[in-house]
Scaffold this motif. Sequence first.
Motif, PDB file in Angstrom:
ATOM      1  N   UNK A   5       0.929   1.987  -2.481  1.00 42.33           N
ATOM      2  CA  UNK A   5       0.935   1.214  -3.618  1.00 42.33           C
ATOM      3  C   UNK A   5       1.730   2.093  -4.463  1.00 42.33           C
ATOM      4  N   UNK A   6       1.198   3.207  -4.815  1.00 45.40           N
ATOM      5  CA  UNK A   6       1.809   3.793  -6.090  1.00 45.40           C
ATOM      6  C   UNK A   6       3.399   4.250  -5.729  1.00 45.40           C
ATOM      7  N   UNK A   7       3.876   4.426  -4.516  1.00 43.26           N
ATOM      8  CA  UNK A   7       5.292   4.630  -4.226  1.00 43.26           C
ATOM      9  C   UNK A   7       6.045   3.182  -4.704  1.00 43.26           C
ATOM     10  N   UNK A   8       5.496   2.073  -4.327  1.00 45.86           N
ATOM     11  CA  UNK A   8       6.000   0.783  -4.913  1.00 45.86           C
ATOM     12  C   UNK A   8       6.174   0.673  -6.264  1.00 45.86           C
ATOM     13  N   UNK A   9       5.186   1.065  -6.972  1.00 48.96           N
ATOM     14  CA  UNK A   9       4.860   1.033  -8.437  1.00 48.96           C
ATOM     15  C   UNK A   9       6.300   1.858  -9.043  1.00 48.96           C
ATOM     16  N   UNK A  10       6.319   2.848  -8.243  1.00 48.65           N
ATOM     17  CA  UNK A  10       7.477   3.867  -8.878  1.00 48.65           C
ATOM     18  C   UNK A  10       8.650   3.188  -8.821  1.00 48.65           C
ATOM     19  N   UNK A  11       8.992   2.454  -7.434  1.00 49.84           N
ATOM     20  CA  UNK A  11      10.289   1.907  -7.591  1.00 49.84           C
ATOM     21  C   UNK A  11      10.418   0.649  -8.572  1.00 49.84           C
ATOM     22  N   UNK A  12       9.352   0.127  -8.942  1.00 52.35           N
ATOM     23  CA  UNK A  12       9.373  -1.009  -9.812  1.00 52.35           C
ATOM     24  C   UNK A  12       9.731  -0.386 -11.093  1.00 52.35           C
ATOM     25  N   UNK A  13       9.221   0.812 -11.618  1.00 51.74           N
ATOM     26  CA  UNK A  13       9.401   1.406 -12.742  1.00 51.74           C
ATOM     27  C   UNK A  13      10.855   1.946 -12.799  1.00 51.74           C
TER      28      UNK A  13
ATOM     29  N   UNK B 177       7.314  -6.500  -6.273  1.00 52.93           N
ATOM     30  CA  UNK B 177       5.757  -6.890  -6.688  1.00 52.93           C
ATOM     31  C   UNK B 177       5.225  -7.868  -5.511  1.00 52.93           C
ATOM     32  N   UNK B 178       6.059  -8.559  -4.806  1.00 51.73           N
ATOM     33  CA  UNK B 178       5.608  -9.497  -3.817  1.00 51.73           C
ATOM     34  C   UNK B 178       5.390  -8.461  -2.575  1.00 51.73           C
ATOM     35  N   UNK B 179       6.306  -7.705  -2.243  1.00 49.80           N
ATOM     36  CA  UNK B 179       6.042  -6.771  -1.182  1.00 49.80           C
ATOM     37  C   UNK B 179       4.815  -6.008  -1.532  1.00 49.80           C
ATOM     38  N   UNK B 180       4.515  -5.544  -2.342  1.00 49.59           N
ATOM     39  CA  UNK B 180       3.437  -4.739  -2.905  1.00 49.59           C
ATOM     40  C   UNK B 180       2.145  -5.402  -2.754  1.00 49.59           C
ATOM     41  N   UNK B 181       2.111  -6.855  -3.030  1.00 46.83           N
ATOM     42  CA  UNK B 181       0.776  -7.473  -3.296  1.00 46.83           C
ATOM     43  C   UNK B 181       0.499  -8.257  -2.119  1.00 46.83           C
TER      44      UNK B 181
END
Length: 269
Positions: free
Chosen positions: A141-149, A196-200
């Motif tokens: 999840x942290x990797x996806x959060x980094x992509x969002x940021x 965000x949808x991919x993550x959640x």
Amino acid sequence: MGYYVKVEPDVRIYVEDVNPNGQKTILFVHGWPANHKLFEYQFNQLPSQGFRCIGIDLRGFGKSDKPYTGYSYDRLADDIYAVVQTLKLENFTLVGHSVGGAISIRYMAKHNSYGVSKLALLGAAAPSFTKRPNFPYGNPIEQVNTLIQDTYKDRPKMLSGFGDLFFFKYVTVPFSDWFFQLGLEAAGYSTAAVLGSLRDEELFSDLGKIQVPTLILHGVHDQVCPFPLALAMNQGIPNSKLVPLKNSGHGLFWEEWEKVNQELAEFIG
């Protein structure tokens, strides 16, 4: 030929309709962060075999309208449903790549496979793009959060780095530039929202609701949607067939386009 389909009062989806008089219809749903042009190497060949190839740009991407909201799997699946109804599509094959595969699975479950006779999943981001307590195979999840940021901070740099992960085979600089430009056609906020949808979101309960023959094509070197996702889909979807692509990463539609096209044509029949 290209045209627009209204899916909400203020949202239009762009549709590219190649060989409208083809005998059998394929509806393509692209992955993040691109648009229908991702399937150029399918549209080059399959129409000559009698197929009608329809590509859509998901809302927020490509030539479609770019509202600030509406990027859940449910809403994106509803957009597909609106397109299918407007075009009066019947007995067609639904093809989804990456998050387009996830959205296609949600479409099948939520809309009871409306109009779909067969389903093909290409490097699909399912049943979960991210790791979960009962599913250790996805992305952190942290990797996806980094992509969002990074999307909000420096989207061109983020897209460039993502392109480096996308392909297993060497790509030329011009090809890399072309792929990069596809991502830039999206809105930044829609790029982040779909992440965000991919993550959640997850699709574990959706898989068993698919009741049509399903073809799963997945690159064994996929660094975006790791190959164990394909094994999970194959196990969870009744009447599904998995074909590993041994020379592909996430970009199987280009890396092994001849095999992908052949498998699709034989599957559709």
